[in-house]
Design a protein around this motif. Structure first.
Motif, PDB file in Angstrom:
ATOM      1  N   VAL A 200     -11.147 -12.261 -11.136  1.00  0.00           N
ATOM      2  CA  VAL A 200     -11.378 -13.687 -10.911  1.00  0.00           C
ATOM      3  C   VAL A 200     -11.002 -14.062  -9.477  1.00  0.00           C
ATOM      4  N   LEU A 201      -9.848 -13.590  -9.024  1.00  0.00           N
ATOM      5  CA  LEU A 201      -9.415 -13.860  -7.649  1.00  0.00           C
ATOM      6  C   LEU A 201     -10.403 -13.302  -6.631  1.00  0.00           C
ATOM      7  N   ALA A 202     -10.951 -12.109  -6.914  1.00  0.00           N
ATOM      8  CA  ALA A 202     -11.924 -11.500  -6.008  1.00  0.00           C
ATOM      9  C   ALA A 202     -13.204 -12.331  -5.959  1.00  0.00           C
ATOM     10  N   ARG A 203     -13.661 -12.809  -7.112  1.00  0.00           N
ATOM     11  CA  ARG A 203     -14.883 -13.620  -7.143  1.00  0.00           C
ATOM     12  C   ARG A 203     -14.678 -14.928  -6.391  1.00  0.00           C
ATOM     13  N   GLN A 204     -13.476 -15.437  -6.398  1.00  0.00           N
ATOM     14  CA  GLN A 204     -13.166 -16.661  -5.664  1.00  0.00           C
ATOM     15  C   GLN A 204     -12.939 -16.421  -4.172  1.00  0.00           C
ATOM     16  N   GLY A 205     -13.022 -15.149  -3.753  1.00  0.00           N
ATOM     17  CA  GLY A 205     -12.876 -14.807  -2.349  1.00  0.00           C
ATOM     18  C   GLY A 205     -11.450 -14.835  -1.840  1.00  0.00           C
ATOM     19  N   ARG A 206     -10.483 -14.823  -2.751  1.00  0.00           N
ATOM     20  CA  ARG A 206      -9.075 -14.918  -2.343  1.00  0.00           C
ATOM     21  C   ARG A 206      -8.445 -13.565  -2.078  1.00  0.00           C
ATOM     22  N   ILE A 207      -9.041 -12.504  -2.610  1.00  0.00           N
ATOM     23  CA  ILE A 207      -8.551 -11.146  -2.381  1.00  0.00           C
ATOM     24  C   ILE A 207      -9.741 -10.218  -2.208  1.00  0.00           C
ATOM     25  N   SER A 208      -9.456  -9.015  -1.709  1.00  0.00           N
ATOM     26  CA  SER A 208     -10.497  -8.002  -1.550  1.00  0.00           C
ATOM     27  C   SER A 208      -9.925  -6.644  -1.933  1.00  0.00           C
ATOM     28  N   LEU A 209     -10.756  -5.783  -2.485  1.00  0.00           N
ATOM     29  CA  LEU A 209     -10.309  -4.448  -2.867  1.00  0.00           C
ATOM     30  C   LEU A 209      -9.800  -3.648  -1.675  1.00  0.00           C
ATOM     31  N   SER A 210     -10.246  -3.992  -0.497  1.00  0.00           N
ATOM     32  CA  SER A 210      -9.821  -3.256   0.711  1.00  0.00           C
ATOM     33  C   SER A 210      -8.523  -3.788   1.308  1.00  0.00           C
ATOM     34  N   ASP A 211      -7.972  -4.839   0.744  1.00  0.00           N
ATOM     35  CA  ASP A 211      -6.704  -5.387   1.258  1.00  0.00           C
ATOM     36  C   ASP A 211      -5.633  -4.302   1.291  1.00  0.00           C
ATOM     37  N   ASP A 212      -4.883  -4.229   2.391  1.00  0.00           N
ATOM     38  CA  ASP A 212      -3.773  -3.287   2.501  1.00  0.00           C
ATOM     39  C   ASP A 212      -2.530  -4.039   2.980  1.00  0.00           C
ATOM     40  N   VAL A 213      -1.483  -3.296   3.320  1.00  0.00           N
ATOM     41  CA  VAL A 213      -0.178  -3.900   3.627  1.00  0.00           C
ATOM     42  C   VAL A 213       0.111  -4.964   2.561  1.00  0.00           C
ATOM     43  N   PRO A 216       5.513  -6.791   2.043  1.00  0.00           N
ATOM     44  CA  PRO A 216       6.285  -6.660   3.289  1.00  0.00           C
ATOM     45  C   PRO A 216       7.131  -5.392   3.330  1.00  0.00           C
ATOM     46  N   GLU A 217       7.623  -4.958   2.180  1.00  0.00           N
ATOM     47  CA  GLU A 217       8.470  -3.762   2.123  1.00  0.00           C
ATOM     48  C   GLU A 217       7.724  -2.504   2.546  1.00  0.00           C
ATOM     49  N   TRP A 218       6.402  -2.555   2.561  1.00  0.00           N
ATOM     50  CA  TRP A 218       5.597  -1.384   2.901  1.00  0.00           C
ATOM     51  C   TRP A 218       5.071  -1.413   4.343  1.00  0.00           C
ATOM     52  N   ALA A 219       5.309  -2.500   5.044  1.00  0.00           N
ATOM     53  CA  ALA A 219       4.643  -2.712   6.331  1.00  0.00           C
ATOM     54  C   ALA A 219       4.989  -1.662   7.372  1.00  0.00           C
ATOM     55  N   THR A 227      -4.142   0.385  -0.661  1.00  0.00           N
ATOM     56  CA  THR A 227      -4.995  -0.787  -0.825  1.00  0.00           C
ATOM     57  C   THR A 227      -4.950  -1.291  -2.274  1.00  0.00           C
ATOM     58  N   LEU A 228      -5.503  -2.475  -2.464  1.00  0.00           N
ATOM     59  CA  LEU A 228      -5.632  -3.013  -3.819  1.00  0.00           C
ATOM     60  C   LEU A 228      -6.477  -2.088  -4.681  1.00  0.00           C
ATOM     61  N   ASN A 229      -7.493  -1.501  -4.078  1.00  0.00           N
ATOM     62  CA  ASN A 229      -8.338  -0.529  -4.786  1.00  0.00           C
ATOM     63  C   ASN A 229      -7.502   0.639  -5.296  1.00  0.00           C
ATOM     64  N   HIS A 230      -6.593   1.156  -4.479  1.00  0.00           N
ATOM     65  CA  HIS A 230      -5.743   2.272  -4.890  1.00  0.00           C
ATOM     66  C   HIS A 230      -4.887   1.899  -6.108  1.00  0.00           C
ATOM     67  N   LEU A 231      -4.330   0.695  -6.101  1.00  0.00           N
ATOM     68  CA  LEU A 231      -3.490   0.278  -7.220  1.00  0.00           C
ATOM     69  C   LEU A 231      -4.311   0.129  -8.496  1.00  0.00           C
ATOM     70  N   LEU A 232      -5.484  -0.488  -8.392  1.00  0.00           N
ATOM     71  CA  LEU A 232      -6.328  -0.652  -9.574  1.00  0.00           C
ATOM     72  C   LEU A 232      -6.816   0.678 -10.121  1.00  0.00           C
ATOM     73  N   HIS A 233      -6.954   1.661  -9.244  1.00  0.00           N
ATOM     74  CA  HIS A 233      -7.407   2.990  -9.658  1.00  0.00           C
ATOM     75  C   HIS A 233      -6.258   3.909 -10.055  1.00  0.00           C
ATOM     76  N   MET A 234      -5.019   3.428 -10.014  1.00  0.00           N
ATOM     77  CA  MET A 234      -3.851   4.266 -10.302  1.00  0.00           C
ATOM     78  C   MET A 234      -3.813   5.483  -9.365  1.00  0.00           C
ATOM     79  N   SER A 235      -4.195   5.268  -8.127  1.00  0.00           N
ATOM     80  CA  SER A 235      -4.234   6.378  -7.170  1.00  0.00           C
ATOM     81  C   SER A 235      -3.492   6.023  -5.882  1.00  0.00           C
ATOM     82  N   SER A 236      -2.399   5.289  -6.024  1.00  0.00           N
ATOM     83  CA  SER A 236      -1.633   4.857  -4.848  1.00  0.00           C
ATOM     84  C   SER A 236      -0.918   6.015  -4.165  1.00  0.00           C
TER      85      SER A 236
END
Length: 444
Positions: A200-213, A216-219, A227-236
Motif C-alpha cells: 500500500v505504501l509503495a502504491r502511494q509512492g511513499r516507499i520504493s523497493l530500491s530504498d536503502d540505508v 540510521p544504525e546501518w548508515a 534494500t527494502l527488496n532484500h528484507l522482503l525477500h529474506m535475503s538481507s
C-alpha cells in the motif's frame, strides 16, 4: 519399607534434578509462550482456559506449564515447576503482550488504533450481509463436502476451512467449539499482512523497493546496502537463527524482547545483501519498525494498517498485537476469523483490487509471486509459492500465507480459488497436497 523410602526419595530428587537441568534454561521461553498464548486465546479469541490447556498448549514442553488467570486484570500467568513466572496482559485494541519483570498495565502502549468499520449491505465476502447462495454447475458438491470432511478426520486437527470460488463463499466447515465468528491466530501469516501494508505504501509512492540505508544504525557500514527488496525477500544477509525448538534468535525475540525490531536490527552481516536466502521473523519485525518510521506519530502508524488495508477490505475481526515498544509484531501476532482471512486471499486473487478499488498495484502482486533466488521456488515477497511444486498435484501458480501449526491462506489464480485452513497440525502431518487436490478435483 523404611529402607526403600529413602531410595525412592533420592530417585525422585535425581529425576527432578535431571528434568530441571534439561528445561531450566528454556523456562523463560516455555512460560512466555504459555502465558502469551493463554492470554490471547482467552481475551482476544474468547476461548476458555481449559480448551487452551487441552488443545493449543498441549505439546511438549509447553504442557509442563501451570496457569493463573486473572479476569479482573485481564491477564494470564504461567510457571513451570513453580519457577520463572511470566505474565501476559490484555490491552484492548492491541491484544496481549508479555510483560517484562515488574511491569504492569501502566507500562503498556497507550495509543490505540482508530477503527473505521461501516456496515455494508453487500453480501459476504465484499460486505456484511449473508453470503449469496450460488450453485455452480461445474462444482461437484458431494465431492467437495467429502474433501472438507476428510480435512477434519482423525488426527488432522483441522479447526476451520473456508473456500471462496469466483468471489462467492463456496464452502466452509468448523470443528466443534469453533464457528465463523471465532478468531484464529495467523502466526506467520502476519508476515504477508506486513508485506501488503508495504505494498500500500509503495502504491502511494511513499516507499520504493530500491530504498536503502533503511535505518540510521546501518548508515556507516555495509548494512547500508540492504534494500527494502532484500528484507522482503529474506535475503538481507543478516545473521539470524529461526529455530523454535531451542533458545535461538526467534524464540528470544518473541518471548524475551521488549522491542522485537531491535533484535534483527543489531545483527551483523554474514554475506552480501541478495546473496543468501534465510527465513527470518526478525526481518519482518524490522519491516514493522521501518513502516513506523514512515509516519510522524505512533497514532498514524497504528491507524494506517487498518484504515488503508485491513478495515478497507472488511477484515473487521482482525487484531494486530504489539510488543512493549508499541510495534506491531508483524512476524507472528494477528487474529481474525476464517472468513476475514479469506478476504485477504481474495484481495490477492483479484490482483490487488477490492470491489473496484485498487488497493495494491498489479506490479506489487507480480513482485510478491516472483520466486526469490536461492529459495528453490518456495518464496516470494513474504508469501510462499508453489513454483517449485512442493505440492505436486496443485497448480504452480498457487501462492500462500502460511503460519505455524498449519495456518494457511491459499490463492490459486488459475482456478479462481481461495482456500483457508486453520488447525494444529502442519504439512506433512496434515497432507496439504492431498487436501488441496481433493478440493480442486471437486471444482472442475
Amino acid at each position: 519399607m523404611k529402607k526403600i523410602f529413602p531410595v525412592i526419595l533420592v530417585l525422585f530428587f535425581l529425576g527432578f534434578g535431571v528434568v530441571a537441568y534439561i528445561y531450566y534454561p528454556r523456562l523463560n521461553l516455555i512460560t512466555g509462550f504459555a502465558a502469551k498464548n493463554m492470554c490471547s486465546c482467552v481475551y482476544e479469541a474468547g476461548r476458555t482456559a481449559q480448551s487452551v490447556v487441552s488443545q493449543d498448549n498441549d505439546f511438549s514442553p509447553v504442557n509442563l506449564a501451570e496457569y493463573e488467570i486473572n479476569p479482573e486484570a485481564r491477564s494470564a500467568s504461567s510457571r513451570v515447576f513453580g519457577l520463572k513466572k511470566r505474565t501476559a496482559m490484555y490491552n484492548p485494541g492491541l491484544g496481549c503482550v508479555l510483560l517484562p519483570e515488574d511491569a504492569g498495565r501502566d507500562d503498556l502502549p497507550e495509543a490505540k488504533p482508530r477503527r473505521q468499520q461501516p456496515f455494508s449491505s453487500l453480501a459476504y465476502p465484499y460486505g456484511n450481509a449473508e453470503p449469496v447462495d450460488t450453485v455452480f454447475p461445474e462444482v461437484n458438491y458431494q465431492q467437495l463436502e467429502l474433501a472438507l470432511e476428510n480435512a477434519f478426520f482423525g488426527e488432522n486437527k483441522t479447526r476451520a476451512v473456508v473456500v471462496l470460488y469466483k468471489d462467492r463463499l463456496l464452502a466452509e466447515k468448523y470443528a466443534p467449539g469453533f464457528d465463523e465468528g471465532t478468531k484464529f491466530l495467523g502466526w506467520s501469516m502476519t508476515k504477508s499482512i506486513t508485506s501488503a501494508v508495504l505494498g500500500v505504501l509503495a502504491r502511494q509512492g511513499r516507499i520504493s523497493l530500491s530504498d536503502d540505508v533503511l535505518f540510521p544504525e546501518w548508515a556507516a557500514d555495509e548494512r547500508a546496502k540492504i534494500t527494502l527488496n532484500h528484507l522482503l525477500h529474506m535475503s538481507s544477509g543478516l545473521k539470524w537463527e529461526e529455530d523454535y525448538t531451542k533458545i535461538s534468535d526467534v524464540t528470544k525475540m518473541l518471548f524475551l524482547a521488549d522491542d522485537m525490531s531491535e533484535v534483527q536490527l543489531h545483527k551483523e552481516l554474514l554475506g552480501q545483501p541478495g546473496s543468501i536466502w534465510n527465513y527470518s521473523s526478525g526481518t519482518t519485525n524490522l519491516l514493522s519498525a521501518y513502516i513506523r518510521n514512515q509516519f510522524n506519530s505512533h497514532q498514524e502508524y497504528f491507524d494506517f494498517w487498518y484504515a488503508q488495508l485491513i478495515d478497507k477490505i472488511g477484515m473487521y475481526s482482525m487484531t494486530l498485537e504489539t510488543d512493549m515498544a508499541g510495534h506491531y509484531v508483524g512476524s507472528s501476532y494477528s487474529w481474525a476469523n476464517a472468513r476475514d482471512w479469506a478476504k485477504f486471499g481474495l484481495l490477492y486473487l483479484n490482483n490487488g483490487n477490492w470491489n473496484a478499488e485498487q488497493i495494491l498495484s498489479q506490479e506489487w502482486i507480480d513482485y510478491t509471486t516472483r520466486p526469490v533466488a536461492g529459495s528453490d521456488g518456495l518464496y516470494g515477497g513474504h508469501f510462499w509459492l508453489n513454483a517449485g511444486k512442493i505440492y505436486p498435484d496443485v497448480p504452480k501458480d498457487l501462492f500462500s500465507a502460511n503460519g505455524f501449526q498449519g495456518q494457511h491462506v491459499f490463492i490459486i489464480p488459475s482456478r479462481d480459488l481461495v482456500v483457508v485452513r486453520f488447525g494444529l497440525a502442519e504439512h506433512p502431518e496434515f497432507d496439504l497436497n492431498v487436501f488441496l487436490k481433493q478440493i480442486l478435483e471437486a471444482v472442475e
